[in-house]
Scaffold this active site. Structure first.
Site, mmCIF file in Angstrom:
data_model
loop_
_atom_site.group_PDB
_atom_site.id
_atom_site.type_symbol
_atom_site.label_atom_id
_atom_site.label_comp_id
_atom_site.label_asym_id
_atom_site.label_seq_id
_atom_site.Cartn_x
_atom_site.Cartn_y
_atom_site.Cartn_z
ATOM 1 N NE ARG A 249 -2.272 -1.484 3.484
ATOM 2 C CZ ARG A 249 -2.837 -1.673 4.671
ATOM 3 N NH1 ARG A 249 -4.096 -1.352 4.857
ATOM 4 N NH2 ARG A 249 -2.144 -2.197 5.662
ATOM 5 C CE LYS B 12 -5.885 -20.197 11.949
ATOM 6 N NZ LYS B 12 -5.003 -19.969 13.112
#
Length: 443
Positions: free
Chosen positions: A48, A206
């Site tokens: 960024r 997960k």
């Protein structure tokens, strides 16, 4: 002598993991090339802010804010941005261009996995994600490849290092949840905002990934039952120790039959659970992770190690990178995800488990018989019962009745029956409070 052309690698993100991946790729390029059969050329790192702080000293000429151009010129794209957007857009762009993609983005896979795998299959690309679950621990490849011909019955996983550190600290050193969280934050195990960890969101993502992979079916994130550890008290930890248990936040993925219809389905859930101190998962200390797999033919397997950390997770990313590069050298389309089973995801009430229930009850004759009757009415049997009397049986101050503490361990039953039992007990006029309800797993 390497004859295959250079493979162009685009890296998206230069955070703690991305910076380590770039550093290792640059430092060990020759060694990796010898393993692959082609040179791996890091063409750029999308960030960024090219002037932002880095955890590693990276060549400035590789840094760019133009992720799109980097993606379109790559053979392999490594996505380590995190979050949903712009990661989803970048990954789809890479796959649609025919590039293989490596990601450690559990949130993206748990939320948009089917879309991404379908995009990869359409063009013969491959999506790799070993680093998305349990950091450096190799668990995705064993489930996807080594156990592909077996029938996985259940997975018990400690897949969040922050919560394991907190619960382990409370068990080993005493103290409150807040004290342990403060220590975890001070040592860098917990983020400034630890919500994703302590409320179970990270582990649920997960669990969705592991269940989808292990049972060859799509398990959406919203179907994963989730409960965090913020309500765990020091008293519960101490009670667990006296009973021979340790508390762990578990991600549980299980193949089971619907108790009503008998139809086979799967369950994916996350909650704090009591684990016997004799179970291998009880020995997982600190911020480590472990995944315990029970398979029909292979039996019980456990995968243990560092579940997080820039360098450790970078190891899993580079393993995927070598695999992706070898596929380019050897040739052939990507291997599609196996989701043929299409099993239904069953609600939490369908699972079979055991409860440990702690009650504050009136210290008077007939109480135990009334409690036992409520359990019997709901077809839940009591396995253990430990009673301690408050104030040695003397009347409580202020004229209130004296109380006793009951810790009741049940035999296995459906979660629906156990929950209904707890609800009925809570309404009894001999029960002052239900102070703790914990599931018992791993037996």
């Amino acid at each position: 002598m390497i004859e295959y052309r250079n493979l162009r690698v685009a890296l998206l993100g230069a955070g703690s993991v991305g910076a380590q991946v770039a550093k290792l790729l640059l430092e060990h390029g020759d060694e990796l090339a010898a393993r692959v059969g082609a040179s791996l050329e890091l063409t750029g790192i999308a960030v960024r802010d090219v002037d932002g702080p880095r955890t590693a000293d990276l060549p400035r000429h590789l840094l760019t804010t133009d992720a799109q151009s980097l993606i379109l010129g790559a053979d392999i794209v490594v996505e380590l941005i995190g979050g949903i957007e712009p990661a989803r857009t970048h990954v789809l762009q890479a796959l649609n261009s025919g590039a293989d993609v490596i990601t450690a983005n559990k949130a993206l896979l748990a939320t948009h996995g089917p879309e991404l795998f379908d995009a990869a299959e359409q063009v013969g690309a491959q999506l790799y994600y070993e680093a998305a679950v349990a950091g450096a621990i190799p668990i995705i490849r064993p489930l996807r490849d080594s156990l592909a011909g077996d029938r996985v019955r259940r997975i018990l996983g400690i897949v969040n290092g922050t919560t394991n550190f907190i619960l382990d600290r409370m068990d080993r050193d005493g103290g409150s949840f807040q004290d342990a969280l403060a220590t975890a934050t001070e040592l860098g195990y917990a983020e400034a905002d630890p919500t994703a960890d302590i409320e179970g969101y990270d582990a649920a993502q997960k669990a969705a990934i592991l269940a989808s992979l292990a049972f060859h079916t799509t398990v959406p994130l919203e179907a994963v039952h989730r409960q965090g550890i913020t309500a765990i008290t020091g008293a519960e930890i101490e009670s667990a120790r006296r009973a021979g248990y340790v508390l762990k936040l578990l991600a549980i993925c299980e193949r089971l039959a619907d108790p009503v219809t008998g139809q086979e389905g799967v369950s994916a859930r996350v909650y704090p659970a009591l684990v016997s101190r004799d179970h291998p998962l009880a020995a997982v200390h600190g911020a480590n992770n472990a995944v315990f797999v029970e398979a029909e033919a292979a039996g019980s397997l456990m995968f243990y190690g560092a579940g997080a950390g820039g360098l450790e997770t970078a190891s899993a990313v580079l393993g995927d990178l070598v695999s992706a590069a070898r596929r380019h050298v050897v040739g052939g389309p990507g291997v599609a995800e196996s989701t043929h089973a299409d099993l239904p995801v069953l609600p939490i009430g369908s699972i079979t488990t055991r409860y440990q229930i702690t009650l504050e009850v009136a210290d008077e004759p007939g109480v135990l018989a009334r409690i036992a009757s409520l359990f019997s009415e709901h077809e839940v049997s009591v396995e253990t019962l430990v009673q301690s009397v408050a104030q040695a049986g003397a009347p409580a101050r202020g004229g209130a009745r004296s109380t006793a503490t009951l810790v009741i361990g049940t035999h296995a039953a459906t979660d629906a029956a156990l929950a209904a039992t707890v609800a009925a007990v809570a309404e009894s006029d001999v029960v002052d409070a239900v102070t703790s309800v914990l599931r018992v797993e791993g037996a």
